[in-house]
Motif scaffolding. Structure first.
Motif, PDB file in Angstrom:
ATOM      1  N   LYS A   1      55.126  80.340 -20.756  1.00  0.00           N
ATOM      2  CA  LYS A   1      54.790  79.225 -19.873  1.00  0.00           C
ATOM      3  C   LYS A   1      54.342  78.015 -20.673  1.00  0.00           C
ATOM      4  O   LYS A   1      53.980  78.122 -21.846  1.00  0.00           O
ATOM      5  CB  LYS A   1      53.710  79.620 -18.866  1.00  0.00           C
ATOM      6  CG  LYS A   1      52.351  79.934 -19.474  1.00  0.00           C
ATOM      7  CD  LYS A   1      51.362  80.296 -18.366  1.00  0.00           C
ATOM      8  CE  LYS A   1      50.008  80.666 -18.915  1.00  0.00           C
ATOM      9  NZ  LYS A   1      49.056  80.967 -17.876  1.00  0.00           N
ATOM     10  N   LYS A   2      54.387  76.848 -19.994  1.00  0.00           N
ATOM     11  CA  LYS A   2      53.842  75.623 -20.567  1.00  0.00           C
ATOM     12  C   LYS A   2      52.328  75.693 -20.454  1.00  0.00           C
ATOM     13  O   LYS A   2      51.799  76.158 -19.438  1.00  0.00           O
ATOM     14  CB  LYS A   2      54.343  74.393 -19.802  1.00  0.00           C
ATOM     15  CG  LYS A   2      55.799  74.087 -20.017  1.00  0.00           C
ATOM     16  CD  LYS A   2      56.175  72.831 -19.248  1.00  0.00           C
ATOM     17  CE  LYS A   2      57.641  72.519 -19.408  1.00  0.00           C
ATOM     18  NZ  LYS A   2      58.034  71.314 -18.672  1.00  0.00           N
ATOM     19  N   LEU A   3      51.653  75.223 -21.492  1.00  0.00           N
ATOM     20  CA  LEU A   3      50.189  75.215 -21.463  1.00  0.00           C
ATOM     21  C   LEU A   3      49.651  73.816 -21.201  1.00  0.00           C
ATOM     22  O   LEU A   3      48.947  73.600 -20.237  1.00  0.00           O
ATOM     23  CB  LEU A   3      49.632  75.760 -22.776  1.00  0.00           C
ATOM     24  CG  LEU A   3      49.907  77.238 -23.024  1.00  0.00           C
ATOM     25  CD1 LEU A   3      49.498  77.625 -24.430  1.00  0.00           C
ATOM     26  CD2 LEU A   3      49.159  78.078 -21.994  1.00  0.00           C
ATOM     27  N   HIS A   4      49.963  72.882 -22.076  1.00  0.00           N
ATOM     28  CA  HIS A   4      49.551  71.499 -21.849  1.00  0.00           C
ATOM     29  C   HIS A   4      50.320  70.573 -22.774  1.00  0.00           C
ATOM     30  O   HIS A   4      51.011  71.015 -23.683  1.00  0.00           O
ATOM     31  CB  HIS A   4      48.032  71.326 -22.013  1.00  0.00           C
ATOM     32  CG  HIS A   4      47.546  71.282 -23.429  1.00  0.00           C
ATOM     33  ND1 HIS A   4      47.312  70.105 -24.087  1.00  0.00           N
ATOM     34  CD2 HIS A   4      47.243  72.259 -24.321  1.00  0.00           C
ATOM     35  CE1 HIS A   4      46.872  70.374 -25.311  1.00  0.00           C
ATOM     36  NE2 HIS A   4      46.828  71.657 -25.486  1.00  0.00           N
ATOM     37  N   LYS A   5      50.187  69.287 -22.532  1.00  0.00           N
ATOM     38  CA  LYS A   5      50.853  68.278 -23.344  1.00  0.00           C
ATOM     39  C   LYS A   5      49.793  67.405 -23.999  1.00  0.00           C
ATOM     40  O   LYS A   5      48.794  67.050 -23.366  1.00  0.00           O
ATOM     41  CB  LYS A   5      51.774  67.409 -22.479  1.00  0.00           C
ATOM     42  CG  LYS A   5      52.605  66.410 -23.295  1.00  0.00           C
ATOM     43  CD  LYS A   5      53.484  65.572 -22.398  1.00  0.00           C
ATOM     44  CE  LYS A   5      54.727  66.362 -22.041  1.00  0.00           C
ATOM     45  NZ  LYS A   5      55.746  65.554 -21.370  1.00  0.00           N
ATOM     46  N   LYS A   6      50.018  67.093 -25.260  1.00  0.00           N
ATOM     47  CA  LYS A   6      49.119  66.190 -25.989  1.00  0.00           C
ATOM     48  C   LYS A   6      49.911  64.939 -26.329  1.00  0.00           C
ATOM     49  O   LYS A   6      51.035  65.035 -26.819  1.00  0.00           O
ATOM     50  CB  LYS A   6      48.600  66.876 -27.255  1.00  0.00           C
ATOM     51  CG  LYS A   6      47.634  66.029 -28.046  1.00  0.00           C
ATOM     52  CD  LYS A   6      46.909  66.824 -29.138  1.00  0.00           C
ATOM     53  CE  LYS A   6      47.776  67.143 -30.303  1.00  0.00           C
ATOM     54  NZ  LYS A   6      47.027  67.722 -31.446  1.00  0.00           N
ATOM     55  N   GLU A   7      49.319  63.784 -26.041  1.00  0.00           N
ATOM     56  CA  GLU A   7      49.959  62.510 -26.341  1.00  0.00           C
ATOM     57  C   GLU A   7      48.973  61.628 -27.080  1.00  0.00           C
ATOM     58  O   GLU A   7      47.770  61.727 -26.895  1.00  0.00           O
ATOM     59  CB  GLU A   7      50.397  61.812 -25.054  1.00  0.00           C
ATOM     60  CG  GLU A   7      51.427  62.586 -24.259  1.00  0.00           C
ATOM     61  CD  GLU A   7      51.895  61.840 -23.025  1.00  0.00           C
ATOM     62  OE1 GLU A   7      52.116  60.614 -23.119  1.00  0.00           O
ATOM     63  OE2 GLU A   7      52.048  62.477 -21.982  1.00  0.00           O
TER      64      GLU A   7
END
Length: 136
Positions: free
Chosen positions: A63-69
């Motif tokens: 699964k996707k956990l989170h996105k960092k930008e």
């Protein structure tokens, strides 16, 4: 221009898959397998490829956990973090960029002592190892 990549969080028997990385002239620091997206590949494909290149393991994305930008060295970046599990393979460095120096499964206690490539991720990684049963 925005640089896009993927990072893999892979936990097995309470330990996190980590790699020691850096350019030849840099201090070597620990990170999770990750890298930039190539040509037409999806971020999931990028994640699977990077784990294979850096560690010799074939993984399946869970699964996707989170996105960092953010912005680093003047470059806008977006990194998608995925949870993955080992399907096969054994630890072997086959990084075409020659930036990986070691592969290690790290416990929660060890994680606290490592010099990380991305120190801002330490709390996130600790939380992932602390709640392994809940996320898998």
């Amino acid at each position: 221009m925005t640089w896009e990549g993927a990072s893999c969080i892979c936990i097995n028997e309470g330990k996190l898959l980590m790699v020691l990385q850096g350019k030849p002239e840099e201090d070597k620091l620990w990170s999770f397998p990750s890298g930039g997206r190539e040509a037409d590949e999806s971020l999931e494909e990028c994640c699977v490829r990077e784990v294979w290149e850096e560690t010799g393991y074939k993984v399946a994305i869970k699964k996707k956990l989170h996105k960092k930008e953010g912005v680093s060295f003047g470059i806008q970046y977006k990194v998608q973090y995925f949870l993955a599990e080992i399907e096969s393979g054994s630890p072997v460095i086959q990084d075409p960029d020659g930036l990986i120096y070691d592969i290690k499964w790290v416990s929660l206690e060890e994680l606290d002592q490592l010099s990380l490539s991305f120190p801002e991720d330490r709390e996130f990684l600790i939380s992932m190892l602390s709640k392994t049963e809940e996320i898998i």
